[in-house]
Design an enzyme around this catalytic site. Structure first.
Site, mmCIF file in Angstrom:
data_model
loop_
_atom_site.group_PDB
_atom_site.id
_atom_site.type_symbol
_atom_site.label_atom_id
_atom_site.label_comp_id
_atom_site.label_asym_id
_atom_site.label_seq_id
_atom_site.Cartn_x
_atom_site.Cartn_y
_atom_site.Cartn_z
ATOM 1 N N HIS A 148 -63.152 28.502 -1.890
ATOM 2 C CA HIS A 148 -62.542 29.764 -1.472
ATOM 3 C C HIS A 148 -61.649 29.605 -0.247
ATOM 4 O O HIS A 148 -61.899 28.768 0.612
ATOM 5 C CB HIS A 148 -63.626 30.791 -1.133
ATOM 6 C CG HIS A 148 -64.548 31.075 -2.269
ATOM 7 N ND1 HIS A 148 -65.855 31.439 -2.087
ATOM 8 C CD2 HIS A 148 -64.347 31.054 -3.609
ATOM 9 C CE1 HIS A 148 -66.429 31.630 -3.256
ATOM 10 N NE2 HIS A 148 -65.541 31.390 -4.197
ATOM 11 N N LYS A 207 -64.092 28.580 9.587
ATOM 12 C CA LYS A 207 -65.516 28.802 9.328
ATOM 13 C C LYS A 207 -66.351 27.745 10.033
ATOM 14 O O LYS A 207 -66.044 26.556 9.976
ATOM 15 C CB LYS A 207 -65.817 28.740 7.827
ATOM 16 C CG LYS A 207 -65.117 29.814 7.022
ATOM 17 C CD LYS A 207 -65.364 29.656 5.529
ATOM 18 C CE LYS A 207 -64.629 30.737 4.751
ATOM 19 N NZ LYS A 207 -64.781 30.544 3.303
ATOM 20 N N TYR A 212 -72.568 31.336 7.840
ATOM 21 C CA TYR A 212 -71.276 30.936 8.355
ATOM 22 C C TYR A 212 -70.626 32.030 9.175
ATOM 23 O O TYR A 212 -70.712 33.201 8.875
ATOM 24 C CB TYR A 212 -70.340 30.427 7.263
ATOM 25 C CG TYR A 212 -70.074 31.321 6.085
ATOM 26 C CD1 TYR A 212 -68.847 31.950 5.935
ATOM 27 C CD2 TYR A 212 -71.035 31.514 5.103
ATOM 28 C CE1 TYR A 212 -68.586 32.752 4.834
ATOM 29 C CE2 TYR A 212 -70.783 32.304 4.003
ATOM 30 C CZ TYR A 212 -69.552 32.927 3.876
ATOM 31 O OH TYR A 212 -69.300 33.716 2.800
ATOM 32 N N ASP A 262 -64.734 31.562 -9.649
ATOM 33 C CA ASP A 262 -64.743 30.124 -9.375
ATOM 34 C C ASP A 262 -64.501 29.311 -10.647
ATOM 35 O O ASP A 262 -63.808 28.296 -10.616
ATOM 36 C CB ASP A 262 -66.053 29.728 -8.704
ATOM 37 C CG ASP A 262 -66.230 30.440 -7.366
ATOM 38 O OD1 ASP A 262 -65.210 30.817 -6.743
ATOM 39 O OD2 ASP A 262 -67.374 30.624 -6.952
#
Length: 184
Positions: free
Chosen positions: A64, A73, A133, A171
């Site tokens: 992503h 991140k 995250y 995905d």
């Protein structure tokens, strides 16, 4: 707070190892300290959102990224183990199209800094994993993109799984690098 930072094959992607204090009662560590993070990595960012996911074995999330409002991140695992991937999508970068993979687990307490301009994903290699995250920008679903996890041009060496990976529709239908929206 003392951090050990390990630069990966893509120098902008860094493994961050916190100083862990443990004894027969358990352990303690600072999972994030802005001053220590900046001093150790040279990266100064403001994190605006924390996310927490739980996934079962063989769940593969990613790859992503957000084409607008890109997110840096800082990722870690608090239960179980994952194999974590970052792919450089910055066309002007000498490491464009390259990837790095790192095992993150509750046991090793490692974190991975994935800067803006990268696609990110992971696969769960334990019975389950809880993944945390911090992000440098908010989630904007209209700008989210998925890079195909099995793109032969990337040739990501995912660990062996017990069967096929479990994927979300977005995905499974990710774009190949040659067709993806990219960063300059």
């Amino acid at each position: 707070m003392s951090l050990n930072v390990i630069r990966t094959e893509i120098p902008d992607v860094m493994i961050v190892e916190p100083k862990v204090f443990g004894d027969d009662r358990g352990f303690f560590f600072e999972s994030f300290n802005a001053n220590a993070f900046e001093e150790a990595t040279g990266v100064k960012r403001t994190f605006v959102q924390d996310n927490h996911s739980r996934s079962s074995r063989n769940v593969l999330r990613g790859l992503h990224y957000q084409i607008q409002h890109p997110q840096g991140k800082l990722v870690r695992v608090v239960a179980g183990e994952v194999f974590d991937i970052a792919v450089d999508l910055r066309k002007s970068s000498p490491t464009f199209g390259k990837w790095v993979g790192v095992t993150l687990s509750a046991q090793n307490k490692r974190q991975l800094w994935v800067p803006e301009g990268f696609a990110h994903g992971f696969v769960v290699t334990s019975e389950y994993a809880e993944f945390l995250y911090k992000t440098t920008d908010y989630w904007f679903p209209e700008h989210e993109r998925s890079l195909l996890w099995c793109d032969p041009d990337l040739n990501i060496q995912w660990p062996p799984l017990d069967g096929a990976p479990l994927l979300a529709a977005k995905d499974a239908n990710g774009k190949r690098l040659a067709d993806a929206d990219l960063f300059e």
